[in-house]
Design an enzyme around this catalytic site. Structure first.
Site, short mmCIF file in Angstrom:
data_model
loop_
_atom_site.label_atom_id
_atom_site.label_comp_id
_atom_site.label_asym_id
_atom_site.label_seq_id
_atom_site.Cartn_x
_atom_site.Cartn_y
_atom_site.Cartn_z
NE ARG A 162 34.46 52.93 27.25
CZ ARG A 162 35.51 52.12 27.14
NH1 ARG A 162 36.55 52.45 26.41
NH2 ARG A 162 35.51 50.96 27.79
CG ASN A 174 35.81 47.22 31.12
OD1 ASN A 174 36.68 46.37 31.09
ND2 ASN A 174 35.84 48.31 30.37
CG ASP A 175 29.71 47.90 32.96
OD1 ASP A 175 29.84 48.27 34.13
OD2 ASP A 175 29.65 48.69 32.00
NE ARG A 181 33.80 49.78 34.84
CZ ARG A 181 33.43 50.01 33.58
NH1 ARG A 181 32.23 49.67 33.16
NH2 ARG A 181 34.25 50.57 32.73
CB CYS A 217 35.09 46.42 23.25
SG CYS A 217 33.51 46.54 24.08
NE ARG A 237 29.30 52.49 25.10
CZ ARG A 237 30.07 52.13 26.11
NH1 ARG A 237 30.24 50.84 26.38
NH2 ARG A 237 30.68 53.02 26.85
C1 PEP Z 1 32.62 47.40 29.31
O1 PEP Z 1 31.78 47.47 30.21
O2 PEP Z 1 33.46 46.48 29.22
C2 PEP Z 1 32.67 48.43 28.27
C3 PEP Z 1 33.46 48.32 27.23
O3 PEP Z 1 31.92 49.53 28.47
P1 PEP Z 1 32.37 50.70 29.47
O4 PEP Z 1 33.74 50.36 29.99
O5 PEP Z 1 32.35 51.97 28.73
O6 PEP Z 1 31.34 50.61 30.55
MG MG Z 2 30.16 48.93 30.04
#
Ligand code: PEP
Ligand code: MG
Length: 701
Positions: free
Chosen positions: A310, A468-469, A479, A516, A346
């Site tokens: 990240r 997560n998103d 979230r 991830c 990324r």
């Molecule tokens: C996700 O969204 O799962 C992700 C890995 O990206 P981030 O948590 O950095 O938004």
């Molecule tokens: Mg994300």
């Protein structure tokens, strides 16, 4: 026989959700981590000191202005003239006589130290601006807040040495916390975090996890219940904290601590062993990293590479846009640690809950769905171009790949790929070397990308699922949780079906796919995710060995059976019960209390959840067990009867049974109906459990 029991008065315990697991103990330090980087020290100054405080203010104004000019210049170079102009307003506010007068008056009349005076004066002016009709002035309230932060940063640098920023060994108690604040906690000796709001996949939480700071979120009224200096145990295994615990509780936690250390010893033994299921299915296990320290942690546990770098955290800890060379150095230092394994970098995913103080973004009602990720980069081509050049240059000597965040479909993907080609052409023209075949991947974290995965597969080398998103957008559930109980749940059947589809389609298309998001870092989900078809994960380095342990203790047949069962039910609650039961059965045997002591108050007997008999039980040797029985009725769970045999009375066992049952009810999102009068009385004495009661029953009203 009796359905009640003598209980000792319980110490103050508060409950929350485990955001970063572990155990911590230390004195409480109350901070406002959503607004300021650190707590603003409040000190009474003497009449003789007032002048010196005002002079410190003047010096801070000068220093802050100098810094602002530098930031302005870096914004001008990276984003353009118009964006840089925004900082002009802040310079004017810094020099504002009204602000200086207010600070001076507070130092003089209220004998406040300058830090506290600045905070107070900014607050007063923000209130004033916020009340004005004119939208121009209301907008300036945000600038004022920023100006205040800058001043406080400079004052902290010039602060008195005996005013510690964060007390070494403390547990921070805060209402909210920003990712940029957590990023700065590294190496400061913070033992634990208790946050009133927050969410399990918020970036602040992700960072806390990667720093290994035991963290609880969603702890209501923590800042009201805990006072500065209180001794706090953060039990980020069971999801609770004890405030000024009694000696017997401290002793029990000494034991849990020892168990945890023993388990950690077992995990260390896994370093270097292959990541395979019990029946030999190979799983790729990479690490998610933010800062270079994470890369070291990932290398230490022998991760198979970095599945998600990240890069925004490189930007978050700076006060200006890092140049191409600076970025190159950061990425290189990271990739070095993992050589010869690959580092998936990324490109910048700022915006939403990762704002950059030096990147002025438009204010939006729904920033998570607004200007962020690849859309923001495509709108600021210089920013993207600089980063791509840095990554491409590194690809000449290190195995790296480019990952594109928040891709919503083919057009965005092609635009981003065109930007990569453009950067390659430029480097080639200048005779700089790079890997022309550098792999390019897309995050699957929007529902549109998930729907289009089949077509996206024709355009990329690999996928990374950002659950997560993805969960947040599939379920329309934030979230980052605020006050409201969130409906964010990765075990929603819609999420499970989408995950199954992603794994299946990617395999059919022959496109490597990795997961991830944070569910990959939670061993509770490992079995299910393997069963759904995932063979590659990228996880928080601090959890990598836990996940390896979970992988090595499952086999494919069991995993596929669980996935099949889960896919056949359509209620989140039922799925959660199945996944939790599965995990309860496979929790590490070597340390049965790894997921938390089950009977922390009054007894040394462990409480066991007997799912088949629908009861919570505690037993001493061969004697008859004490139990709390229940009956599941649709959405509700009726707590029926508490029973303690004569031989076990007087030890507080009934209280333990009820407490454990209620904590599990919380974890499983049960709504309970306390038919047993002892349970009803217990809840009355422990209002922190009141929210679990099904109000329609009117039992406690
Ligand atoms: C996700 O969204 O799962 C992700 C890995 O990206 P981030 O948590 O950095 O938004
Ligand atoms: Mg994300």
């Amino acid at each position: 026989m009796s359905s009640t029991d003598n209980t000792q008065p319980a110490p103050l315990m508060i409950v929350g959700e485990v955001a970063s697991s572990g155990l911590a103990r230390g004195p409480a330090m109350l901070c406002d981590c959503a607004r300021t980087q650190t707590a603003v020290p409040l000190r009474q100054v003497s009449a003789a000191e007032v002048q010196a405080e005002v002079e410190r203010f003047d010096a801070a104004v000068l220093a802050a202005e100098g810094k602002l000019r530098e930031v302005q210049e870096s914004v001008r170079r990276t984003l353009g003239k118009d964006e840089a102009e925004i900082f002009e307003a802040q310079v004017l506010l810094l020099r504002d006589v009204q602000l200086r007068d207010a600070v001076r008056a507070l130092c003089l009349e209220k004998r406040m130290n300058v830090e506290a005076a600045v905070e107070e004066a900014i607050k007063q002016l923000m209130d004033l601006f916020g009340r004005l009709e004119d939208p121009y002035f209301r907008e300036r309230a945000t600038d004022l807040y920023d100006v205040g932060r800058r001043l406080l940063d400079h004052l902290a640098e010039s602060g008195l040495p005996d005013v510690p920023v964060v007390h070494e060994g403390c547990v921070i108690i805060t209402s909210e916390i920003l990712a940029s604040v957590v990023a700065r906690l590294e190496g400061q000796g913070v033992r634990g975090l208790i946050v009133e709001k927050g969410g399990l996949t918020a970036h602040a939480t992700i960072l806390a996890r990667s720093l290994g700071i035991p963290t609880l979120v969603q702890v209501p009224e923590a800042t009201a219940k805990i006072r500065a200096g209180d001794l706090v145990i953060v039990d980020a295994l069971a999801g609770r904290a004890f405030i000024n615990p009694q000696a017997d509780i401290l002793r029990k936690y000494d034991q849990v601590d020892a168990n945890l250390k023993a388990h950690q010893g077992v995990l260390k033994g896994l370093i270097g062993l292959p990541t395979v299921t019990h029946d030999g299915v190979e799983i790729k296990l990479c690490a998610n990293i933010g800062q270079t320290a994470d890369a070291l942690a990932a290398a230490n546990v022998k991760a198979d590479g970095v599945g998600l770098y990240r890069t925004e955290f490189v930007f978050l800890v700076q006060d200006h846009f890092p140049s191409e060379d600076e970025q190159y150095q950061f990425y290189r230092a990271t990739a070095e640690h993992l050589q010869p394994a690959e580092t998936v970098i990324r490109v910048l995913d700022v915006g939403s809950d990762k704002p950059l103080s030096y990147f002025p973004l438009p204010r939006e009602a729904n920033p998570a769905m607004g200007f962020r990720g690849i859309r923001l980069l495509l709108a600021h081509p210089t920013l993207l171009h600089t980063q791509l050049r840095a990554i491409l240059r590194l690809s000449a000597s290190h195995p790296v790949a480019i990952l594109l965040p928040m891709i919503d479909g083919i057009d965005e993907l092609r635009a981003a790929k065109a930007a990569i080609e453009h950067a390659k052409e430029e480097l080639a023209a200048a005779g700089q070397s790079f890997d022309p075949l550098i792999p390019v991947g897309a995050m699957i974290e929007t529902p549109s990308a998930a729907i289009l995965i089949e077509h996206l597969a024709d355009e990329v080398d690999f996928f990374s699922v950002g659950s997560n998103d993805l969960v947040q957008f599939l379920l329309a559930a934030d979230r980052i949780r605020g006050e409201m109980k969130s409906t964010y749940d990765p075990l929603h059947p819609a999420v499970i079906q989408v995950l199954a589809k992603l794994a299946t389609v990617a395999r059919r298309k022959g496109t490597p796919i990795s997961l991830c998001g944070e569910i990959a870092s939670d061993p509770t989900y490992t079995n299910l995710l393997i069963g759904l078809g995932f063979r590659s994960f990228s996880v928080s380095p601090g959890r990598l060995l836990d996940i390896k342990h979970a992988i090595r203790s499952t086999d494919l047949q069991q995993a596929e059976k669980l996935a099949e069962q889960v896919l056949s039910v359509h209620s989140t609650r039922d799925i959660r019960a199945q996944v939790q039961d599965d995990w309860n059965r496979r929790r590490p045997v070597a340390s049965p209390e790894f997921n938390g002591p089950t009977g922390p108050v009054g007894t040394s007997l462990a409480v066991r959840h007997n799912v088949a008999r629908q009861r919570f039980e505690a037993q001493a040797g061969e004697s008859a067990p004490a139990f709390l029985s229940y009956r599941a009725e649709g959405e509700r769970v009726i707590l029926k009867h508490t029973f303690v045999p004569d031989a076990l009375r007087g030890q507080g066992i009934a209280a333990d049974l009820v407490r454990v049952a209620l904590e599990e009810a919380r974890q499983r999102h049960w709504k309970i109906v306390p038919h047993c009068s002892y349970v009803a009385g217990f809840i009355e004495r422990h209002p922190e459990f009141c929210d679990l009661v099904d109000r329609q029953e009117g039992n406690l009203d």
